[in-house]
Motif scaffolding. Structure first.
Motif, PDB file in Angstrom:
ATOM      1  N   SER A   7       0.854  -1.186   0.000  1.00 26.64           N
ATOM      2  CA  SER A   7       0.000   0.000   0.000  1.00 26.64           C
ATOM      3  C   SER A   7       0.887   1.232   0.000  1.00 26.64           C
ATOM      4  N   GLY A   8       0.268   2.386  -0.260  1.00 26.52           N
ATOM      5  CA  GLY A   8       1.009   3.633  -0.183  1.00 26.52           C
ATOM      6  C   GLY A   8       1.376   4.253  -1.504  1.00 26.52           C
ATOM      7  N   GLY A   9       1.098   3.556  -2.598  1.00 23.19           N
ATOM      8  CA  GLY A   9       1.399   4.132  -3.896  1.00 23.19           C
ATOM      9  C   GLY A   9       0.470   5.296  -4.219  1.00 23.19           C
ATOM     10  N   GLY A  10       0.793   5.989  -5.303  1.00 20.52           N
ATOM     11  CA  GLY A  10      -0.053   7.103  -5.711  1.00 20.52           C
ATOM     12  C   GLY A  10       0.645   7.979  -6.722  1.00 20.52           C
ATOM     13  N   LEU A  11       0.057   9.152  -6.923  1.00 21.19           N
ATOM     14  CA  LEU A  11       0.578  10.140  -7.865  1.00 21.19           C
ATOM     15  C   LEU A  11       1.247  11.256  -7.075  1.00 21.19           C
ATOM     16  N   VAL A  12       2.462  11.585  -7.465  1.00 24.39           N
ATOM     17  CA  VAL A  12       3.216  12.624  -6.765  1.00 24.39           C
ATOM     18  C   VAL A  12       4.028  13.407  -7.791  1.00 24.39           C
ATOM     19  N   GLN A  13       4.278  14.661  -7.489  1.00 19.30           N
ATOM     20  CA  GLN A  13       5.108  15.477  -8.371  1.00 19.30           C
ATOM     21  C   GLN A  13       6.582  15.164  -8.153  1.00 19.30           C
ATOM     22  N   ALA A  14       7.368  15.419  -9.178  1.00 18.71           N
ATOM     23  CA  ALA A  14       8.816  15.229  -9.062  1.00 18.71           C
ATOM     24  C   ALA A  14       9.341  16.022  -7.864  1.00 18.71           C
ATOM     25  N   GLY A  15      10.230  15.378  -7.112  1.00 22.05           N
ATOM     26  CA  GLY A  15      10.768  15.983  -5.907  1.00 22.05           C
ATOM     27  C   GLY A  15      10.001  15.632  -4.659  1.00 22.05           C
ATOM     28  N   GLY A  16       8.847  15.031  -4.824  1.00 22.70           N
ATOM     29  CA  GLY A  16       8.015  14.660  -3.689  1.00 22.70           C
ATOM     30  C   GLY A  16       8.425  13.338  -3.067  1.00 22.70           C
ATOM     31  N   SER A  17       7.608  12.914  -2.091  1.00 18.34           N
ATOM     32  CA  SER A  17       7.910  11.701  -1.340  1.00 18.34           C
ATOM     33  C   SER A  17       6.681  10.810  -1.228  1.00 18.34           C
ATOM     34  N   LEU A  18       6.936   9.543  -1.088  1.00 11.02           N
ATOM     35  CA  LEU A  18       5.899   8.555  -0.783  1.00 11.02           C
ATOM     36  C   LEU A  18       6.516   7.507   0.128  1.00 11.02           C
ATOM     37  N   ARG A  19       5.673   6.881   0.946  1.00 10.13           N
ATOM     38  CA  ARG A  19       6.126   5.755   1.735  1.00 10.13           C
ATOM     39  C   ARG A  19       5.262   4.549   1.412  1.00 10.13           C
ATOM     40  N   LEU A  20       5.901   3.519   0.907  1.00  9.60           N
ATOM     41  CA  LEU A  20       5.210   2.272   0.625  1.00  9.60           C
ATOM     42  C   LEU A  20       5.301   1.358   1.848  1.00  9.60           C
ATOM     43  N   SER A  21       4.236   0.599   2.036  1.00 17.18           N
ATOM     44  CA  SER A  21       4.206  -0.387   3.111  1.00 17.18           C
ATOM     45  C   SER A  21       3.893  -1.748   2.521  1.00 17.18           C
ATOM     46  N   CYS A  22       4.422  -2.767   3.140  1.00 18.77           N
ATOM     47  CA  CYS A  22       4.131  -4.148   2.751  1.00 18.77           C
ATOM     48  C   CYS A  22       3.905  -4.940   4.022  1.00 18.77           C
ATOM     49  N   THR A  23       2.697  -5.418   4.186  1.00 17.81           N
ATOM     50  CA  THR A  23       2.333  -6.175   5.379  1.00 17.81           C
ATOM     51  C   THR A  23       2.205  -7.646   5.033  1.00 17.81           C
ATOM     52  N   ALA A  24       2.837  -8.470   5.849  1.00 19.14           N
ATOM     53  CA  ALA A  24       2.850  -9.913   5.606  1.00 19.14           C
ATOM     54  C   ALA A  24       1.939 -10.635   6.580  1.00 19.14           C
ATOM     55  N   SER A  25       1.435 -11.755   6.146  1.00 16.71           N
ATOM     56  CA  SER A  25       0.628 -12.599   7.025  1.00 16.71           C
ATOM     57  C   SER A  25       0.868 -14.049   6.659  1.00 16.71           C
ATOM     58  N   GLY A  26       0.700 -14.912   7.634  1.00 14.18           N
ATOM     59  CA  GLY A  26       0.755 -16.328   7.349  1.00 14.18           C
ATOM     60  C   GLY A  26       1.920 -17.078   7.960  1.00 14.18           C
ATOM     61  N   TRP A 117       5.328 -12.966  -3.426  1.00 12.96           N
ATOM     62  CA  TRP A 117       5.201 -11.638  -4.018  1.00 12.96           C
ATOM     63  C   TRP A 117       3.855 -11.027  -3.670  1.00 12.96           C
ATOM     64  N   GLY A 118       3.859  -9.708  -3.524  1.00  9.29           N
ATOM     65  CA  GLY A 118       2.612  -8.985  -3.390  1.00  9.29           C
ATOM     66  C   GLY A 118       2.032  -8.678  -4.758  1.00  9.29           C
ATOM     67  N   GLN A 119       0.884  -8.004  -4.748  1.00 10.94           N
ATOM     68  CA  GLN A 119       0.182  -7.723  -6.002  1.00 10.94           C
ATOM     69  C   GLN A 119       0.671  -6.451  -6.666  1.00 10.94           C
ATOM     70  N   GLY A 120       1.447  -5.646  -5.943  1.00 17.26           N
ATOM     71  CA  GLY A 120       1.999  -4.433  -6.509  1.00 17.26           C
ATOM     72  C   GLY A 120       1.174  -3.198  -6.202  1.00 17.26           C
ATOM     73  N   THR A 121       1.844  -2.067  -6.163  1.00 17.55           N
ATOM     74  CA  THR A 121       1.189  -0.783  -5.973  1.00 17.55           C
ATOM     75  C   THR A 121       1.798   0.216  -6.951  1.00 17.55           C
ATOM     76  N   GLN A 122       0.945   1.000  -7.601  1.00 13.87           N
ATOM     77  CA  GLN A 122       1.397   1.911  -8.647  1.00 13.87           C
ATOM     78  C   GLN A 122       1.961   3.190  -8.035  1.00 13.87           C
ATOM     79  N   VAL A 123       3.127   3.571  -8.527  1.00 15.63           N
ATOM     80  CA  VAL A 123       3.729   4.860  -8.174  1.00 15.63           C
ATOM     81  C   VAL A 123       3.920   5.636  -9.471  1.00 15.63           C
ATOM     82  N   THR A 124       3.336   6.829  -9.521  1.00 16.60           N
ATOM     83  CA  THR A 124       3.451   7.672 -10.696  1.00 16.60           C
ATOM     84  C   THR A 124       4.028   9.019 -10.272  1.00 16.60           C
ATOM     85  N   VAL A 125       5.132   9.402 -10.910  1.00 21.72           N
ATOM     86  CA  VAL A 125       5.794  10.660 -10.598  1.00 21.72           C
ATOM     87  C   VAL A 125       5.674  11.570 -11.815  1.00 21.72           C
TER      88      VAL A 125
END
Length: 127
Positions: A7-26, A117-125
């Motif tokens: 989780s945590g992906g999204g659209l951000v402008q160049a120079g910005g920041s994002l934090r992705l998280s990956c939670t495991a179970s099982g 593997w997770g399903q992936g999260t999109q990051v667009t800059v």
């Protein structure tokens, strides 16, 4: 069996920041090597970062060194990827991966060595 959810992906402008998280179970998360990979349209999936069981061995791709930081919080079964100073070329689907084996640095940078593997999260800059 391990399930990974990013989780945590999204659209951000160049120079910005994002934090992705990956939670495991099982299974016992703390015993897994955790990695982040990304795949841009028309390109192969590439290594971004990885962290060993105890967090003592950390690897980064040259393209993200000094900008991205991997960390893990075993109590929450979660690994993070803090991404700063983002560039348009960072645009991709980001995947979390896990493996139970004690991987070498070379193995930890290779998609073939990860079992889960997770399903992936999109990051667009945007520029």
């Amino acid at each position: 069996q391990v399930q990974l959810v990013e989780s945590g992906g999204g659209l951000v402008q160049a120079g910005g920041s994002l934090r992705l998280s990956c939670t495991a179970s099982g299974r016992t998360f703390s015993r897994y090597v955790m990695g982040w990979f990304r795949q841009a349209p028309g390109k192969e999936r590439e290594f971004v970062s990885a962290m060993g069981w105890t967090g003592g061995r950390i690897l980064y791709a040259d393209s993200v060194k000094g900008r991205f930081t991997i960390s893990r919080e075993n109590a929450k079964d979660t690994v993070y990827l803090q991404m700063n100073s983002l560039k348009p070329e960072d645009t991709a689907v980001y995947y979390c991966a896990a493996d139970r084996r004690l991987l070498t640095s070379g193995q930890a940078m290779n998609t073939l060595w990860y079992e889960y593997w997770g399903q992936g999260t999109q990051v667009t800059v945007s520029s």
